[in-house]
Scaffold this motif. Structure first.
Motif, mmCIF file in Angstrom:
data_model
loop_
_atom_site.group_PDB
_atom_site.id
_atom_site.type_symbol
_atom_site.label_atom_id
_atom_site.label_comp_id
_atom_site.label_asym_id
_atom_site.label_seq_id
_atom_site.Cartn_x
_atom_site.Cartn_y
_atom_site.Cartn_z
ATOM 1 N N LYS A 36 -10.228 -0.351 6.306
ATOM 2 C CA LYS A 36 -9.736 1.028 6.332
ATOM 3 C C LYS A 36 -9.332 1.431 7.753
ATOM 4 N N GLU A 37 -10.155 1.044 8.745
ATOM 5 C CA GLU A 37 -9.893 1.416 10.141
ATOM 6 C C GLU A 37 -8.587 0.796 10.629
ATOM 7 N N GLU A 38 -8.347 -0.470 10.257
ATOM 8 C CA GLU A 38 -7.139 -1.154 10.715
ATOM 9 C C GLU A 38 -5.883 -0.541 10.108
ATOM 10 N N ILE A 39 -5.966 -0.205 8.809
ATOM 11 C CA ILE A 39 -4.770 0.352 8.167
ATOM 12 C C ILE A 39 -4.461 1.755 8.688
ATOM 13 N N ILE A 40 -5.511 2.539 9.008
ATOM 14 C CA ILE A 40 -5.291 3.879 9.568
ATOM 15 C C ILE A 40 -4.535 3.775 10.889
ATOM 16 N N LYS A 41 -4.961 2.814 11.687
ATOM 17 C CA LYS A 41 -4.312 2.622 12.988
ATOM 18 C C LYS A 41 -2.839 2.256 12.819
ATOM 19 N N LYS A 42 -2.549 1.358 11.817
ATOM 20 C CA LYS A 42 -1.182 0.893 11.617
ATOM 21 C C LYS A 42 -0.277 2.006 11.086
ATOM 22 N N ILE A 43 -0.767 2.784 10.109
ATOM 23 C CA ILE A 43 0.129 3.762 9.480
ATOM 24 C C ILE A 43 0.389 4.960 10.375
ATOM 25 N N GLN A 44 -0.561 5.273 11.286
ATOM 26 C CA GLN A 44 -0.344 6.402 12.174
ATOM 27 C C GLN A 44 0.742 6.113 13.220
ATOM 28 N N GLU A 45 1.099 4.842 13.343
ATOM 29 C CA GLU A 45 2.166 4.458 14.283
ATOM 30 C C GLU A 45 3.539 4.479 13.611
ATOM 31 N N ARG A 46 3.584 4.639 12.269
ATOM 32 C CA ARG A 46 4.853 4.604 11.542
ATOM 33 C C ARG A 46 5.575 5.946 11.658
ATOM 34 N N GLU A 47 6.895 5.872 11.926
ATOM 35 C CA GLU A 47 7.684 7.075 12.159
ATOM 36 C C GLU A 47 7.676 7.998 10.940
ATOM 37 N N ASN A 48 7.720 7.393 9.728
ATOM 38 C CA ASN A 48 7.741 8.210 8.502
ATOM 39 C C ASN A 48 6.480 9.045 8.327
ATOM 40 N N ILE A 49 5.382 8.582 8.902
ATOM 41 C CA ILE A 49 4.111 9.298 8.771
ATOM 42 C C ILE A 49 3.904 10.253 9.955
ATOM 43 N N LYS A 50 4.356 9.845 11.132
ATOM 44 C CA LYS A 50 4.179 10.689 12.332
ATOM 45 C C LYS A 50 4.730 12.099 12.115
ATOM 46 N N LYS A 90 5.523 3.474 2.248
ATOM 47 C CA LYS A 90 4.741 2.342 1.744
ATOM 48 C C LYS A 90 4.827 1.219 2.770
ATOM 49 N N ILE A 91 3.821 0.341 2.738
ATOM 50 C CA ILE A 91 3.730 -0.702 3.756
ATOM 51 C C ILE A 91 3.194 -1.980 3.128
ATOM 52 N N GLU A 92 3.786 -3.117 3.473
ATOM 53 C CA GLU A 92 3.256 -4.416 3.065
ATOM 54 C C GLU A 92 2.303 -4.875 4.152
ATOM 55 N N ILE A 93 1.080 -5.210 3.750
ATOM 56 C CA ILE A 93 0.023 -5.436 4.740
ATOM 57 C C ILE A 93 -0.949 -6.492 4.231
ATOM 58 N N GLU A 94 -1.776 -7.047 5.113
ATOM 59 C CA GLU A 94 -2.750 -8.068 4.720
ATOM 60 C C GLU A 94 -3.668 -7.526 3.623
ATOM 61 N N ALA A 95 -3.930 -8.382 2.616
ATOM 62 C CA ALA A 95 -4.709 -7.936 1.457
ATOM 63 C C ALA A 95 -6.134 -7.539 1.817
ATOM 64 N N ASP A 96 -6.707 -8.182 2.837
ATOM 65 C CA ASP A 96 -8.117 -7.928 3.171
ATOM 66 C C ASP A 96 -8.275 -6.979 4.355
ATOM 67 N N ILE A 97 -7.287 -6.161 4.630
ATOM 68 C CA ILE A 97 -7.338 -5.249 5.778
ATOM 69 C C ILE A 97 -8.407 -4.175 5.569
ATOM 70 N N LYS A 152 -6.063 -2.128 -1.497
ATOM 71 C CA LYS A 152 -4.959 -2.832 -2.146
ATOM 72 C C LYS A 152 -4.042 -1.913 -2.957
ATOM 73 N N ARG A 153 -4.290 -0.572 -2.876
ATOM 74 C CA ARG A 153 -3.453 0.326 -3.676
ATOM 75 C C ARG A 153 -2.822 1.453 -2.854
ATOM 76 N N LEU A 154 -3.673 2.335 -2.287
ATOM 77 C CA LEU A 154 -3.075 3.460 -1.569
ATOM 78 C C LEU A 154 -4.023 4.017 -0.526
ATOM 79 N N ILE A 155 -3.419 4.800 0.401
ATOM 80 C CA ILE A 155 -4.180 5.569 1.376
ATOM 81 C C ILE A 155 -3.589 6.971 1.377
ATOM 82 N N ILE A 172 0.852 -1.190 0.000
ATOM 83 C CA ILE A 172 0.000 0.000 0.000
ATOM 84 C C ILE A 172 0.891 1.243 0.000
ATOM 85 N N MET A 173 0.639 2.153 -0.937
ATOM 86 C CA MET A 173 1.338 3.436 -0.970
ATOM 87 C C MET A 173 0.666 4.392 0.034
ATOM 88 N N ILE A 174 1.459 5.082 0.830
ATOM 89 C CA ILE A 174 0.914 6.012 1.837
ATOM 90 C C ILE A 174 1.263 7.436 1.410
#
Length: 577
Positions: free
Chosen positions: A537-551, A528-535, A567-570, A517-519
């Protein structure tokens, strides 16, 4: 119909349908009809042009007769293609002491003859508006003729617009002006075509004989005893007299007239190649039928042709005439479909190593036999498919052939080494099923170069993994349509690999378990992050907000919106500061 747009456009231009008006110019007290599609530009007409063959030329009292005569003789030696080719240096001769008058304002304009005007198209005479026609403009500049702008346009001067310098018609749109000027001049609406009558006879032996008998008393008499076949002869070289070789075969030519019983002769010209090649696909369906060219039930079952693969060079020859022939048969109720080929795909030319079309005279021809002798038939097949997209012209490259040969050797070694493996590793099992699906999809789209690339990637992928018997057989079956000899040899079974069914795939197995997924933040890629295909929106938001590059981009800022494309971008959209 699903044909390339460029082919349809070429056929459209070859047919050359033009809708316009026919108006009369007065030339030395004689009416000369002129066809135009742009009656709205009439006020901009500053000269008219006659075709060199125009019959009026012989009736006019022309001051420079010898110059005109010489020009006409030169025009006769040019083909139509040469005369209308897009060359800026158009030639012509002014008819001295001859004047024409524009019917809309009675303005006097000069008269020229020029070979780019053809006698069979329209009326053989054109009105020239150099301000709004590129060809007329070049001609006017060359002969120092007046150029008057009468259409105000936004872009090109040749397109429709609003009239200016046109007396009472100023301010009208082009479409309105065509109607109004047409009404004022009582102009006749006409439709013209560039397409001409088809010369149907050939002076040769080969070809379908024309079933006509010529009798001095009765004239041409239809042959009733069909089919009429060519006589079996040892020699059928040209006669040298301009007659068909059939003319010298007296026992075939000389017959009795079916009407009066007198002496008569068969027609000795034959039909052109189009007579047979335009409808061969009907005959393929029912070749043994001696009563009719195709059984109606068989034709209804199989036609139209689903897919036709042919060269673009046949666009206005075979492909156009096949449609012409087919529609003639359809219009007469003989066949059931109005189009012969539903889907057409063009194959690109294989160009020589120097980028030119292969030609014996240029010495740049590649012999397939030489390639096969050195590298094998499958190397040649694979290379031709791998060269590039199916419809594009691609340049031959000997190094590319060698590269494919190396690939096949490496592939061979891997497959031979794997023949005794019972099981594949799980990664290989999933990869093979995904490969089959990708090859299927691209073949449906007439893509042949990308499947070869997929196999090359597979060779690299599997080189340090375990390939088992089941997956090996699947690979051989799908690769056999590209390299049949190669695969048959490794297959090694009594039943040919060509009789095997296309392998089925495990749909669950080919599903992607993870995706990249492109962020973005405010539309700019930040991570960008490799993540479960069926994730979700709520779960991916939680995960990417914890990433240092996004913080570092979002901390302390208010988020306006979060756009998620599965499966593409957020994309995190921040409020403006």
């Amino acid at each position: 119909i699903d044909w390339p747009s460029k082919i349809k456009e070429m056929q459209k231009n070859w047919i050359g349908k033009s809708e316009g008006h026919e108006i009369n110019f007065i030339v030395n007290d004689k009416e000369v009809p002129v066809f135009t599609t742009r009656l709205d530009t009439l006020f901009g007409c500053t000269y008219i042009v006659l075709a060199p063959e125009h019959p009026l030329i012989n009736e006019l009292n022309i001051e420079n007769k010898e110059e005109v005569k010489s020009y006409i003789e030169k025009a006769k030696n040019k083909s139509d293609r040469e005369r209308i080719s897009e060359v800026k240096d158009k030639t012509g001769v002014e008819l001295k002491a001859v004047k024409a008058f524009n019917p809309i304002n009675n303005k006097e304009v000069p008269v020229f003859i020029a070979d780019y005007v053809l006698s069979y198209y329209g009326t053989g005479a054109i009105m020239a508006v150099p301000a709004h026609d590129e060809r007329d403009y070049d001609f006017a500049k060359k002969y120092n003729l007046e150029i008057i702008k009468v259409i105000e346009t936004k872009n090109s001067s040749t397109e429709d617009g609003v009239l200016i310098n046109s007396d009472n018609f100023n301010g009208l749109s082009s479409s309105e002006a065509r109607e109004k000027i047409g009404e004022k001049l009582k102009a006749v609406k006409k439709i013209n075509y560039k397409l001409r009558d088809w010369v149907f006879s050939r002076q040769r032996y080969w070809g379908e004989p024309i079933p006509i008998i010529n009798c001095e008393k009765c004239g041409p008499v239809p042959e009733t005893n069909l089919p009429l076949t060519l006589p079996q002869v040892e020699k059928y070289e040209p006669t040298g007299t301009g007659e068909s070789p059939l003319a010298g075969i007296s026992e075939w030519v000389n017959v009795k007239c079916p009407k009066c019983g007198g002496e008569a002769k068969r027609e000795t010209n034959t039909m052109p190649q189009w007579a047979g090649s335009c409808w061969y696909y009907f005959r393929y369906l029912d070749p043994e039928n001696k009563e009719f060219f195709v059984d109606k039930k068989i034709e209804e079952k199989w036609l139209p042709v689903d897919l036709y693969v042919g060269g673009a060079e046949h666009a206005v020859l075979h492909l156009l005439y096949a449609r012409f022939w087919h529609k003639f048969l359809y219009n007469n109720g003989i066949i059931s479909t109005s189009e012969p080929f539903k889907k057409l795909r063009n194959v690109g030319l294989v160009l020589a190593f120097d980028g030119q079309k292969m030609s014996k005279s240029k010495g740049n021809v590649v012999s397939p036999d030489a390639v096969i002798d050195e590298y094998g038939a499958d190397t040649l097949r694979i290379y031709e498919m791998f060269m590039g997209p199916f419809s594009q012209a691609i340049q031959w490259n000997d190094q590319g052939v060698k590269g494919v040969y190396r690939f096949l050797n490496k592939f061979w070694d891997i497959l031979i080494e794997s023949k005794n493996n019972e099981e594949s590793s799980p990664l290989v099992e999933a990869y093979v099923d995904k490969l089959i699906k990708k090859v299927e999809n691209d073949l449906e789209k007439m893509k042949f170069n990308t499947p070869i690339a997929f196999f090359m990637e597979f060779v690299d992928f599997v080189s340090n993994k375990k390939l088992g018997k089941k997956e090996l057989e699947k690979i051989l079956i799908i690769f056999s349509i590209f390299a049949p000899h190669f695969c048959e040899e490794i297959w090694g079974k009594e039943k040919s690999i060509m009789k095997e069914k296309w392998p089925e795939v495990n749909e669950e197995l080919i599903k992607d378990k993870t995706v990249n997924i492109m962020i973005q933040v405010n539309g700019k890629l930040r991570d960008k992050i490799e993540i479960e295909a069926d994730i979700s929106k709520e779960e991916i938001i939680k995960k990417i907000q914890e990433r240092e590059n996004i913080k570092k981009w979002v901390e302390g800022k208010k988020i306006k919106d979060i756009i998620f494309i599965p499966k593409r971008l957020i994309n995190i959209v921040l409020c403006a500061e």
